[in-house]
Design an enzyme around this catalytic site. Sequence first.
Site, short mmCIF file in Angstrom:
data_model
loop_
_atom_site.label_atom_id
_atom_site.label_comp_id
_atom_site.label_asym_id
_atom_site.label_seq_id
_atom_site.Cartn_x
_atom_site.Cartn_y
_atom_site.Cartn_z
N ASP A 152 1.02 -1.04 0.26
CA ASP A 152 0.44 0.33 -0.34
C ASP A 152 1.58 1.02 -0.05
O ASP A 152 1.52 1.57 1.18
CB ASP A 152 -0.83 0.06 1.15
CG ASP A 152 -1.58 1.04 0.93
OD1 ASP A 152 -1.75 2.16 0.95
OD2 ASP A 152 -2.67 1.25 2.14
N TYR A 182 -9.85 13.93 -5.62
CA TYR A 182 -8.35 13.70 -6.58
C TYR A 182 -8.27 15.38 -6.94
O TYR A 182 -7.00 14.38 -7.63
CB TYR A 182 -9.88 13.64 -7.41
CG TYR A 182 -9.43 12.46 -8.93
CD1 TYR A 182 -8.40 11.17 -8.27
CD2 TYR A 182 -9.51 12.47 -9.99
CE1 TYR A 182 -7.72 10.41 -9.28
CE2 TYR A 182 -8.76 11.90 -10.82
CZ TYR A 182 -7.93 11.06 -10.34
OH TYR A 182 -7.79 10.63 -12.33
N THR A 195 -10.31 2.51 -18.71
CA THR A 195 -9.70 1.49 -17.79
C THR A 195 -10.50 0.66 -16.68
O THR A 195 -11.93 1.26 -16.82
CB THR A 195 -8.20 1.94 -16.76
OG1 THR A 195 -8.78 2.81 -16.17
CG2 THR A 195 -7.10 2.29 -17.82
N1 LIG Z 1 -9.16 6.33 -16.32
C1 LIG Z 1 -9.00 7.67 -15.88
O1 LIG Z 1 -9.29 8.19 -17.26
C2 LIG Z 1 -7.72 8.20 -15.88
C3 LIG Z 1 -7.76 9.27 -15.54
C4 LIG Z 1 -6.64 10.29 -15.38
C5 LIG Z 1 -5.03 9.56 -14.43
N2 LIG Z 1 -5.53 8.69 -14.19
C6 LIG Z 1 -5.39 7.81 -13.46
O2 LIG Z 1 -4.31 7.23 -13.24
C7 LIG Z 1 -3.49 5.71 -12.50
C8 LIG Z 1 -3.60 5.01 -13.13
O3 LIG Z 1 -5.37 4.82 -12.92
P1 LIG Z 1 -6.31 3.61 -13.73
O4 LIG Z 1 -6.92 4.22 -14.75
O5 LIG Z 1 -5.14 2.88 -14.38
O6 LIG Z 1 -6.49 2.42 -12.67
P2 LIG Z 1 -6.63 1.01 -12.65
O7 LIG Z 1 -7.91 1.47 -11.10
O8 LIG Z 1 -6.72 0.39 -13.54
O9 LIG Z 1 -5.35 1.19 -12.07
C9 LIG Z 1 -5.39 1.62 -10.02
C10 LIG Z 1 -4.21 1.00 -9.24
O10 LIG Z 1 -3.53 0.99 -8.43
C11 LIG Z 1 -3.92 0.53 -7.50
N3 LIG Z 1 -3.58 1.32 -6.19
C12 LIG Z 1 -5.09 1.91 -5.15
N4 LIG Z 1 -4.28 2.64 -4.40
C13 LIG Z 1 -3.31 1.25 -3.94
C14 LIG Z 1 -2.61 1.99 -3.06
N5 LIG Z 1 -3.05 2.36 -1.76
N6 LIG Z 1 -0.77 0.99 -3.03
C15 LIG Z 1 -0.70 0.63 -4.38
N7 LIG Z 1 -1.70 0.35 -5.18
C16 LIG Z 1 -2.98 1.34 -5.46
C17 LIG Z 1 -5.52 -0.54 -7.99
O11 LIG Z 1 -5.45 -1.75 -7.24
C18 LIG Z 1 -5.44 -0.58 -9.28
O12 LIG Z 1 -5.15 -1.67 -9.69
C19 LIG Z 1 -3.92 6.31 -11.78
O13 LIG Z 1 -3.39 7.93 -10.56
C20 LIG Z 1 -5.07 7.59 -11.70
O14 LIG Z 1 -5.71 8.60 -10.99
C21 LIG Z 1 -6.89 7.50 -14.84
#
Ligand SMILES: NC(=O)c1ccc[n+]([C@@H]2O[C@H](COP(=O)([O-])OP(=O)(O)OC[C@H]3O[C@@H](n4cnc5c(N)ncnc54)[C@H](O)[C@@H]3O)[C@@H](O)[C@H]2O)c1
Length: 251
Positions: free
Chosen positions: A62, A154, A189
């Site tokens: 974490d 966020y 995602t």
């Molecule tokens: N998907 C979007 O539209 C989007 C847009 C802008 C930014 N983001 C950012 O991109 C990054 C990845 O997002 P994603 O879309 O691939 O999401 P996702 O939910 O598919 O992947 C995120 C991963 O982070 C892990 N995670 C969460 N909290 C955690 C912690 N405390 N310790 C370790 N692992 C942890 C989750 O288990 C998950 O596997 C994030 O930072 C998200 O905010 C996503």
Amino acid sequence: MRLRDKVILVTGGGSGIGAASCLAFAREGAKVAVVNRTLSKAQAVAQSLADSGETAVAIQADVSRAADVERMIERTVSQLGAPNVLFNNAGISPSGPVGDISEADWDECLNINLKSVFLCAKAVIPLMIEAGGGCILNTAGTFGIRAARNKAAYSVAKAGVVNLTRSIALDYARDYIRCNVICPGYVDTPLNEGFPPSERDAFLAGYQPLPGLISADDVAEMAVYLASDAARMVTGQVFVIDGGQQAGLFA
Ligand SMILES: NC(=O)c1ccc[n+]([C@@H]2O[C@H](COP(=O)([O-])OP(=O)(O)OC[C@H]3O[C@@H](n4cnc5c(N)ncnc54)[C@H](O)[C@@H]3O)[C@@H](O)[C@H]2O)c1
């Protein structure tokens, strides 16, 4: 082979952008530490890399907890070597207007999205200085550039990631540590799986100028460039991948 023999640690590597980046990094020759809060997700990605002959380890952590971060770094060093690249990508995306956010939810959002970047960077910087340089890459989002309705915690956390990126870049440029931030728009995602496709498409029609969905692979391709030596003089910068959304006020 743009990342041959680099050790790359990816937080949130078990899903979405992180998982796609682990695969892209490995395809370019990197050894990958796949870090996730849920171990089974990290293991699935590490196994698929191992199945195709790549070098990867799965690590449960974490990243909002300092003790987990220390253990994560120790395991990466002992199993793969000191990280040349840290990709701070783990995140959660809670929603709600300012007045409805509980103190606990605020803290959780800030801890996972922002404090984790500080903790992980702080843990790898001494190793990177010792190695003569390195690369730290962060994932913020377009909500870190402009706020969005119902996304206060966020948006604040991601805005913090943008300026933490600049701070790291300035503080450690003379140690040859580069730090950049990727700001995706809406990416297809699991983070967004609660969004029904019909509502999502209506939302994107008014939000994103370029038609189509941004994929995790699109973001991973940008991460490969920034992690590679091709970006050796690039630091402290914000890289937006949003289908043109930030180009104007109304799509
Ligand atoms: N998907 C979007 O539209 C989007 C847009 C802008 C930014 N983001 C950012 O991109 C990054 C990845 O997002 P994603 O879309 O691939 O999401 P996702 O939910 O598919 O992947 C995120 C991963 O982070 C892990 N995670 C969460 N909290 C955690 C912690 N405390 N310790 C370790 N692992 C942890 C989750 O288990 C998950 O596997 C994030 O930072 C998200 O905010 C996503």
